[in-house]
Design an enzyme around this catalytic site. Sequence first.
Site, PDB file in Angstrom:
ATOM      1  N   ARG A  84      -0.853  -2.187 -18.431  1.00  0.00           N
ATOM      2  CA  ARG A  84      -2.065  -1.376 -18.541  1.00  0.00           C
ATOM      3  C   ARG A  84      -1.980  -0.262 -17.510  1.00  0.00           C
ATOM      4  O   ARG A  84      -1.768  -0.511 -16.325  1.00  0.00           O
ATOM      5  CB  ARG A  84      -3.318  -2.202 -18.241  1.00  0.00           C
ATOM      6  CG  ARG A  84      -3.448  -3.496 -18.990  1.00  0.00           C
ATOM      7  CD  ARG A  84      -4.892  -3.931 -19.064  1.00  0.00           C
ATOM      8  NE  ARG A  84      -5.586  -3.025 -19.948  1.00  0.00           N
ATOM      9  CZ  ARG A  84      -5.475  -3.038 -21.274  1.00  0.00           C
ATOM     10  NH1 ARG A  84      -4.717  -3.918 -21.880  1.00  0.00           N
ATOM     11  NH2 ARG A  84      -6.119  -2.167 -22.005  1.00  0.00           N
ATOM     12  N   TYR A 107       0.860  -1.190   0.000  1.00  0.00           N
ATOM     13  CA  TYR A 107       0.000   0.000   0.000  1.00  0.00           C
ATOM     14  C   TYR A 107       0.885   1.225   0.000  1.00  0.00           C
ATOM     15  O   TYR A 107       1.833   1.312   0.792  1.00  0.00           O
ATOM     16  CB  TYR A 107      -0.910   0.036   1.234  1.00  0.00           C
ATOM     17  CG  TYR A 107      -2.350   0.205   0.836  1.00  0.00           C
ATOM     18  CD1 TYR A 107      -2.771   1.374   0.180  1.00  0.00           C
ATOM     19  CD2 TYR A 107      -3.292  -0.800   1.055  1.00  0.00           C
ATOM     20  CE1 TYR A 107      -4.083   1.523  -0.229  1.00  0.00           C
ATOM     21  CE2 TYR A 107      -4.608  -0.652   0.645  1.00  0.00           C
ATOM     22  CZ  TYR A 107      -4.993   0.509  -0.004  1.00  0.00           C
ATOM     23  OH  TYR A 107      -6.296   0.648  -0.424  1.00  0.00           O
ATOM     24  N   LYS A 110      -0.427   0.852 -24.900  1.00  0.00           N
ATOM     25  CA  LYS A 110      -0.736   0.763 -26.328  1.00  0.00           C
ATOM     26  C   LYS A 110       0.584   0.576 -27.093  1.00  0.00           C
ATOM     27  O   LYS A 110       1.305  -0.357 -26.783  1.00  0.00           O
ATOM     28  CB  LYS A 110      -1.581   1.963 -26.751  1.00  0.00           C
ATOM     29  CG  LYS A 110      -2.965   1.915 -26.048  1.00  0.00           C
ATOM     30  CD  LYS A 110      -3.896   3.061 -26.377  1.00  0.00           C
ATOM     31  CE  LYS A 110      -5.197   2.889 -25.588  1.00  0.00           C
ATOM     32  NZ  LYS A 110      -6.120   4.029 -25.766  1.00  0.00           N
ATOM     33  N   ASP A 121      -4.234  14.456 -25.423  1.00  0.00           N
ATOM     34  CA  ASP A 121      -4.509  13.086 -24.989  1.00  0.00           C
ATOM     35  C   ASP A 121      -3.811  12.155 -25.979  1.00  0.00           C
ATOM     36  O   ASP A 121      -4.386  11.773 -26.993  1.00  0.00           O
ATOM     37  CB  ASP A 121      -6.016  12.829 -24.929  1.00  0.00           C
ATOM     38  CG  ASP A 121      -6.322  11.442 -24.383  1.00  0.00           C
ATOM     39  OD1 ASP A 121      -5.371  10.687 -24.099  1.00  0.00           O
ATOM     40  OD2 ASP A 121      -7.522  11.112 -24.249  1.00  0.00           O
ATOM     41  N   THR A 155      -1.541   6.613 -22.163  1.00  0.00           N
ATOM     42  CA  THR A 155      -1.587   5.265 -21.601  1.00  0.00           C
ATOM     43  C   THR A 155      -0.186   4.681 -21.716  1.00  0.00           C
ATOM     44  O   THR A 155       0.645   5.175 -22.483  1.00  0.00           O
ATOM     45  CB  THR A 155      -2.542   4.331 -22.374  1.00  0.00           C
ATOM     46  OG1 THR A 155      -2.061   4.209 -23.710  1.00  0.00           O
ATOM     47  CG2 THR A 155      -3.963   4.879 -22.383  1.00  0.00           C
ATOM     48  N   GLU A 172      -0.167   5.051  -0.516  1.00  0.00           N
ATOM     49  CA  GLU A 172      -0.859   6.312  -0.806  1.00  0.00           C
ATOM     50  C   GLU A 172       0.131   7.462  -0.702  1.00  0.00           C
ATOM     51  O   GLU A 172       0.969   7.483   0.211  1.00  0.00           O
ATOM     52  CB  GLU A 172      -1.977   6.550   0.201  1.00  0.00           C
ATOM     53  CG  GLU A 172      -3.239   5.760  -0.065  1.00  0.00           C
ATOM     54  CD  GLU A 172      -4.346   6.109   0.926  1.00  0.00           C
ATOM     55  OE1 GLU A 172      -5.458   5.630   0.720  1.00  0.00           O
ATOM     56  OE2 GLU A 172      -4.090   6.847   1.897  1.00  0.00           O
TER      57      GLU A 172
END
Length: 417
Positions: free
Chosen positions: A245, A64, A239, A210, A236, A66
Amino acid sequence: MSVTHALEAGHSMFEGLLRQDPELAEILLAERRRQSTTLQLIAAENFTSPAVLAALGSPLANKYAEGYPGARHHGGCEIVDVAERLAVERAQALFGAEHANVQSHSGSSAVLAAYAALLRPGDTVLALGLPYGGHLTHGSPANFSGRWFDFVGYGVDAETGLVDHDQVRTLARTHRPKAIVCGSIAYPRHLDHAFFRDVADEVGAYLIADAAHPIGLVAGGAAPSPVPYADIVCATTHKVLRGPRGGMILCGSELAERVDRAVFPFTQGGAQMHTIAAKAVAFGEASTPAFAAYAHQVVANARTLAAHLAAEGFVVTTGGTDTHLLTVDPAPLGVDGRAARGRLAAAGIVLDCCALPHADARGLRLGTAALTTQGMGEREMRTVATLLAEVLRGATDPAAARDNVRDLTAEFPPYPG
Ligand SMILES: *Cc1c(COP(=O)(O)O)cnc(C)c1O
């Protein structure tokens, strides 16, 4: 391949899983078989490297974390902090950006964070309309973007299929948007980032690029970079870039803090450290000469595929491509995009339908990133174009074409050995 057979063959990737959970392992093996025996022409897909898969399957998945390196809300982050810093430094160096945020869980999350950093609900945003290749996050009524912002869509020229620059400038002057978005899921040509910057400056708007699709080509020097022009670049990593991903955001140092706060804590919780480690691996791979050669081959393959599909009678939007993707209308072969996709699927050729600018019928969107990763070149693109045309014309039945696809993919295994 049965589970016992796979065990005997020593499929190390899945060995532990095969013993513990054969039911699920069968599904993974079936999907791997599907990916390696059919043609992946979905423009948004690729095959990540075994090194990226190894990072994804690592114990960093347990952590974890954060917050950001050096400022976490959880203990025990000293090692994953090093991984995230490495990912950030590699992204900054690869794209020549002053700041990189590598925590976005997906491309859509990156766009959400970019809007959160720059806009307030109700603001006007100018973006490529969805019928012309805008993404859901560019104002679809089914998406948060269309619900929370007032989107105005620009289009492409009916004759050329190219972005209508006059319309972009006119709409910007009329609507005075707070932000202009350039980027698309289906536009096959380079965008003129300098033009968009000029319009944004004229009307006092932010420019958001984008670049989810072309960012991998940018990494390999095979497409112009939006980084020098856009206030924020969203992308991303899965791709053409060939990583795990996920998403990322690039910006100048003056927006760094706003962007970081827009990702966490505004729109996301804990960072996915295994994915961030895998992003670092992918950025490392993408900074090699081998990746630059790959990116250029992806484009050469797409150009060859476009030329041969045109020769077979398909109508190619904009007459070709500058990138890894192209869209075509198969109507002259006697079939629309939706029916074509089904018939091609039966032949083991996997691709998407797409909207065609200024047409009611659906077209097909194809990309060459995955086939190129497998090692296919221009000779194979000619074979693929011929196969597509023969199946859609009815000259070859899908079952027979399926055998050809099996032979072709056997020569180019995505994960040799
Ligand atoms: C793929 C894509 C996205 C979304 O990426 P996800 O990871 O699927 O959320 C956003 N914008 C554009 C232009 C894209 O091509």
